[in-house]
Motif scaffolding. Sequence first.
Motif, PDB file in Angstrom:
ATOM      1  N   GLU A  93       4.544   6.199   9.750  1.00  0.00           N
ATOM      2  CA  GLU A  93       4.571   6.500   8.325  1.00  0.00           C
ATOM      3  C   GLU A  93       5.363   5.398   7.612  1.00  0.00           C
ATOM      4  OE1 GLU A  93       3.004   8.822   6.737  1.00  0.00           O
ATOM      5  OE2 GLU A  93       2.209   9.828   8.515  1.00  0.00           O
ATOM      6  N   PRO A  94       5.015   5.075   6.364  1.00  0.00           N
ATOM      7  CA  PRO A  94       5.734   4.005   5.663  1.00  0.00           C
ATOM      8  C   PRO A  94       7.245   4.186   5.656  1.00  0.00           C
ATOM      9  CG  PRO A  94       3.761   4.601   4.445  1.00  0.00           C
ATOM     10  CD  PRO A  94       3.884   5.590   5.561  1.00  0.00           C
ATOM     11  N   ASP A  95       7.718   5.413   5.463  1.00  0.00           N
ATOM     12  CA  ASP A  95       9.162   5.617   5.425  1.00  0.00           C
ATOM     13  C   ASP A  95       9.787   5.441   6.805  1.00  0.00           C
ATOM     14  OD1 ASP A  95       7.816   7.925   6.236  1.00  0.00           O
ATOM     15  OD2 ASP A  95       9.395   9.273   5.529  1.00  0.00           O
ATOM     16  N   LEU A 127       2.183  -4.855   6.008  1.00  0.00           N
ATOM     17  CA  LEU A 127       2.990  -3.638   6.001  1.00  0.00           C
ATOM     18  C   LEU A 127       4.440  -3.945   6.371  1.00  0.00           C
ATOM     19  CD1 LEU A 127       0.528  -1.112   7.724  1.00  0.00           C
ATOM     20  CD2 LEU A 127       1.143  -1.209   5.298  1.00  0.00           C
ATOM     21  N   ALA A 131       7.885  -3.635   4.012  1.00  0.00           N
ATOM     22  CA  ALA A 131       9.022  -2.833   4.479  1.00  0.00           C
ATOM     23  C   ALA A 131      10.290  -3.671   4.550  1.00  0.00           C
ATOM     24  CB  ALA A 131       8.711  -2.224   5.842  1.00  0.00           C
TER      25      ALA A 131
END
Length: 221
Positions: A93-95, A127, A131
Amino acid sequence: MRISSVGDRKDFSAPYAGSTVLAIGAHPDDVELAVGGIAARWSCSGSRVVIAVVTVPGDYAKRTREAERAAGILGCELRVLAEGGRRRIEDLEPDDLVRLLDEQIRELSPAVVLVHGASDTHHDHLLVHDAALSCQRLQQFDCFSYHPNFCRPVPVRFEPHVYVDISSEIEMKMAAIDAHESQFAGRGIGTDIFREIAHMTGRFVGVPYAEGLEINRMLIS
């Protein structure tokens, strides 16, 4: 950051001597392909250079062994952030991805971070780039993006702001790349193009071999 002069050139490694450098790659071999020479140069100049690999797709055990061997050639430490077998960036997940990188920033307090750039063509790399930029909220560190990388050549756009002479480190860079046998020799893919890219980059600034960096954020004093 203060750049020291060496003759009529600037010593880009001096400001980071004695500090920690964090080089982030989505997968094994990403850092070596793009900035293996810079990593070796800074390691030899007294920096602690940590290569953080986010995920290891494919044969986890084999690719991790190859990455450990490559990091050792460059004088760097290796960390695999999403451990426990075959993983891809899309599995996170991105988080969770941001959290993994945040943990490294908080623990290592790096003076500089090297990471994928916004012009990369690989979705996983983008991605990780996004981040890593998010981590800038935690503390001050110089942040640079490196050349988009690939196993098989693809046309990419890359306009570096900084060129680092890696003429003394080119053989270490190539040896580290060749350590990833499963990605290159094991698939019949040559690695000469990475020497050629470094040679072409060096010609822009009048040295035999160089690697380029885009500046995301840099403090100069």
